[in-house]
Scaffold this motif. Structure first.
Motif, PDB file in Angstrom:
ATOM      1  N   MET A 137      18.918  50.991  -5.273  1.00  9.34           N
ATOM      2  CA  MET A 137      18.682  49.646  -4.747  1.00  9.34           C
ATOM      3  C   MET A 137      18.633  49.765  -3.230  1.00  9.34           C
ATOM      4  O   MET A 137      19.600  50.246  -2.621  1.00  9.34           O
TER       5      MET A 137
ATOM      6  N   ASP B 140      33.128  57.326  -6.684  1.00 12.15           N
ATOM      7  CA  ASP B 140      32.024  58.279  -6.675  1.00 12.15           C
ATOM      8  C   ASP B 140      30.931  57.710  -5.771  1.00 12.15           C
ATOM      9  O   ASP B 140      31.059  56.582  -5.293  1.00 12.15           O
TER      10      ASP B 140
ATOM     11  N   CYS C 200      24.733  49.099 -14.520  1.00 18.69           N
ATOM     12  CA  CYS C 200      25.579  48.411 -15.504  1.00 18.69           C
ATOM     13  C   CYS C 200      26.691  47.642 -14.819  1.00 18.69           C
ATOM     14  O   CYS C 200      27.435  46.914 -15.470  1.00 18.69           O
ATOM     15  N   THR C 201      26.845  47.841 -13.511  1.00 17.57           N
ATOM     16  CA  THR C 201      27.930  47.165 -12.796  1.00 17.57           C
ATOM     17  C   THR C 201      27.368  46.355 -11.632  1.00 17.57           C
ATOM     18  O   THR C 201      27.950  46.249 -10.565  1.00 17.57           O
ATOM     19  N   LEU C 202      26.195  45.819 -11.869  1.00 22.44           N
ATOM     20  CA  LEU C 202      25.567  44.874 -10.940  1.00 22.44           C
ATOM     21  C   LEU C 202      24.990  43.762 -11.792  1.00 22.44           C
ATOM     22  O   LEU C 202      24.499  44.013 -12.900  1.00 22.44           O
TER      23      LEU C 202
ATOM     24  N   THR D 295      22.163  54.968 -13.403  1.00 23.24           N
ATOM     25  CA  THR D 295      21.962  55.038 -11.946  1.00 23.24           C
ATOM     26  C   THR D 295      20.514  54.750 -11.554  1.00 23.24           C
ATOM     27  O   THR D 295      19.578  55.332 -12.109  1.00 23.24           O
TER      28      THR D 295
ATOM     29  N   SER E 103      21.893  54.874  -4.224  1.00 28.54           N
ATOM     30  CA  SER E 103      22.176  55.013  -5.653  1.00 28.54           C
ATOM     31  C   SER E 103      23.285  54.037  -6.063  1.00 28.54           C
ATOM     32  O   SER E 103      24.313  53.940  -5.389  1.00 28.54           O
ATOM     33  N   VAL E 104      23.039  53.329  -7.133  1.00 28.30           N
ATOM     34  CA  VAL E 104      24.029  52.363  -7.644  1.00 28.30           C
ATOM     35  C   VAL E 104      23.991  52.382  -9.172  1.00 28.30           C
ATOM     36  O   VAL E 104      23.024  52.858  -9.762  1.00 28.30           O
ATOM     37  N   LYS E 105      25.064  51.864  -9.776  1.00 29.97           N
ATOM     38  CA  LYS E 105      25.127  51.823 -11.232  1.00 29.97           C
ATOM     39  C   LYS E 105      24.685  50.448 -11.726  1.00 29.97           C
ATOM     40  O   LYS E 105      25.355  49.446 -11.474  1.00 29.97           O
TER      41      LYS E 105
ATOM     42  N   GLY F 247      27.288  57.019 -15.170  1.00 30.10           N
ATOM     43  CA  GLY F 247      26.147  57.174 -14.273  1.00 30.10           C
ATOM     44  C   GLY F 247      24.780  57.273 -14.948  1.00 30.10           C
ATOM     45  O   GLY F 247      23.773  57.493 -14.266  1.00 30.10           O
TER      46      GLY F 247
ATOM     47  N   GLN G 284      28.022  56.362  -6.148  1.00 33.94           N
ATOM     48  CA  GLN G 284      27.431  55.071  -6.511  1.00 33.94           C
ATOM     49  C   GLN G 284      28.420  53.929  -6.254  1.00 33.94           C
ATOM     50  O   GLN G 284      28.020  52.847  -5.818  1.00 33.94           O
TER      51      GLN G 284
ATOM     52  N   ASP H 245      28.753  52.030 -20.130  1.00 30.59           N
ATOM     53  CA  ASP H 245      28.796  50.595 -19.838  1.00 30.59           C
ATOM     54  C   ASP H 245      30.093  50.205 -19.112  1.00 30.59           C
ATOM     55  O   ASP H 245      30.519  49.069 -19.167  1.00 30.59           O
ATOM     56  N   THR H 246      30.747  51.164 -18.483  1.00 30.39           N
ATOM     57  CA  THR H 246      31.980  50.857 -17.744  1.00 30.39           C
ATOM     58  C   THR H 246      31.945  51.497 -16.356  1.00 30.39           C
ATOM     59  O   THR H 246      32.985  51.850 -15.803  1.00 30.39           O
ATOM     60  N   SER H 247      30.783  51.700 -15.805  1.00 30.70           N
ATOM     61  CA  SER H 247      30.545  52.269 -14.470  1.00 30.70           C
ATOM     62  C   SER H 247      31.186  53.626 -14.240  1.00 30.70           C
ATOM     63  O   SER H 247      31.612  53.935 -13.142  1.00 30.70           O
ATOM     64  N   GLN H 248      31.245  54.425 -15.271  1.00 29.37           N
ATOM     65  CA  GLN H 248      31.792  55.763 -15.091  1.00 29.37           C
ATOM     66  C   GLN H 248      30.759  56.869 -15.273  1.00 29.37           C
ATOM     67  O   GLN H 248      30.772  57.855 -14.540  1.00 29.37           O
TER      68      GLN H 248
ATOM     69  N   GLY I 252      29.940  60.889  -9.950  1.00 28.19           N
ATOM     70  CA  GLY I 252      29.654  59.656 -10.684  1.00 28.19           C
ATOM     71  C   GLY I 252      28.679  59.815 -11.840  1.00 28.19           C
ATOM     72  O   GLY I 252      28.174  58.819 -12.360  1.00 28.19           O
TER      73      GLY I 252
END
Lengths: 264, 159
Positions: B51, A100, B59-61, B48, B55-57, B45, A102, B40-43, B133
């Motif tokens: 950065m 997706d 929880c996955t950084l 979001t 757009s980024v998640k 969003g 992101q 909490d599994t980058s699904q 996302g």
């Protein structure tokens, strides 16, 4: 997550030094697979070495016969690149279908191919176009790079630096995505290159593979009809909760025909 | 380890573990609880953020990855005392939320979308694809899509 030490490498030398001095280090590209893996405690490296600060690994260059993409270039940049769209539109299209928005802003081509998830998209493009993978130790053809499920020709501590794609006469990628994850249940990359026709299938088997029967048939006649009767045996294909091996075998034919038609 | 992050225009520092997630740092150390943790599994969003404008998640950084970077969260979209950002206003006007849990992530994705499609047509189909996302489990997407379309128009109108 188990505890680990974090190090942001400033250069390739820095990254390799950090890897060598770690007990059980791991490199991190975009982290889109590694971080979920760490969160599930499926991996417990002592050191995570972040490659994000190595600017030399990022960027896209296009010349008269190839497109070269730095290992840390994210999917969104490949998908949006006017140069890639012009030279190999199928490659930009493939990048636009990964995950997706992101995830595409973080995930990288180097990370994707080094991980070699059987359902990843990029291995299809690499093998479909006959790309060359450049690493810190060698230069290897895509055909020889992907060796098995989550397995590649990379050795311990070796890093992908860039991937070069020869510009084909025409190419297309068609995939049947998992509706939730957008991973390829089956993806077919078809290209007419100056060295011949290539048909690469991702998502269906343990790792990406070519279909020589289809390549031969398409060399005779580059039409979807030419491969309509070619069946790929289901014996060694993946079977999971998303699709049985038999269904994947069927989808290979459908996706390959669509890709040929899409080549125009 | 010590990190410094520019968050909503303000420089913030904190001591984190290497394994601290960026979303944990934002919520629990900086107290900015507008950024949510859904799956909490980058699904889903819900986490979001932006950065360096992308757009980024969160929880996955890792928080460590954000060291020295420029972060924007939902709190930075409009001044605390109002008025709302045109995109927030559009969500209110178009029934773009019900329980509101996914809304901060939806709005951060919407703003990234408007930025990315600047000068191009952000039509309904594109909005739906770009929302790949972000999951909503209660309102349904029709209102959200309408809200983003209206918000994008309001933003382009110089609002």
């Amino acid at each position: 997550m188990y505890a680990f030490d974090y190090k942001k490498a400033a250069s390739l030398e820095d990254a390799q030094q950090a890897f060598e001095s770690a007990d059980d280090g791991t490199f991190m590209a975009g982290g889109m697979t590694l971080i979920p893996t760490l969160k599930q405690r499926l991996a417990s490296p002592t050191d995570v070495i972040d490659l994000d600060g190595i600017d030399d690994l990022r960027g896209i260059t296009v010349d008269s016969d190839s497109v070269t993409i730095g290992a840390m270039t994210c999917h969104a940049d490949v998908a949006a690149s006017a140069d890639v769209k012009k030279a190999i539109s199928a490659l930009a299209h493939l990048a636009s279908l990964i995950g997706d928005p992101q995830v595409r802003n973080r995930g990288t081509i180097g990370g994707s191919i080094a991980n070699n998830d059987p359902a990843a998209d990029y291995p299809g493009a690499l093998v479909g176009l006959g790309a060359t993978v450049h690493t810190t130790k060698k230069t290897v053809s895509a055909d020889d790079f992907f060796t098995g499920m989550f397995e590649t020709a990379l050795e311990e501590g070796e890093l992908v630096t860039k991937v070069s794609f020869p510009i084909p006469e025409k190419a297309a990628y068609q995939k049947f995505p998992n509706p939730a994850s957008r991973y390829a249940v089956v993806g077919a990359f078809v290209a007419k290159t100056k060295d011949g026709i290539r048909v690469a299938i991702t998502g269906a088997g343990a790792t990406v593979f070519r279909v020589p029967e289809m390549e031969t048939a398409l060399t005779g006649s580059f039409t979807a009809d030419a491969i309509a009767d070619i069946a790929v045996p289901a014996d060694e294909l993946n079977s999971d909760l998303h699709a049985t091996a038999g269904y994947r075998a069927h989808l290979i034919g459908v996706m390959a025909k669509r890709a040929v038609a899409d080549c125009g | 380890m010590q990190i410094s992050v520019t968050i909503n225009g303000k420089l913030e520092s904190g001591d984190v573990e290497p394994r601290t997630l960026l979303v944990e740092f934002i919520r629990y150390q900086l107290g900015l609880t507008g950024t949510h943790v859904g799956c909490d599994t980058s699904q889903c969003g819900a986490c979001t953020i932006h950065m360096n404008g992308k757009s980024v998640k969160a929880c996955t950084l890792l928080a460590a990855q954000a060291d020295g970077q420029d972060i924007q969260t939902i709190e930075g979209v409009a001044p605390a005392e109002g008025p709302l950002h045109p995109m927030q206003e559009a969500f209110r006007d178009n029934h773009g939320l019900q329980c509101g849990f996914c809304t901060p992530g939806m709005i951060m994705s919407a703003l990234a979308m408007v930025e990315r499609y600047k000068g191009e047509d952000l039509d309904e189909q594109t909005i739906r694809e770009e929302l790949e996302g972000n999951l909503c489990r209660c309102t349904g997407y029709h209102g959200i899509v309408k809200a983003i379309s209206a918000g994008a128009k309001a933003m382009q109108g110089g609002a």
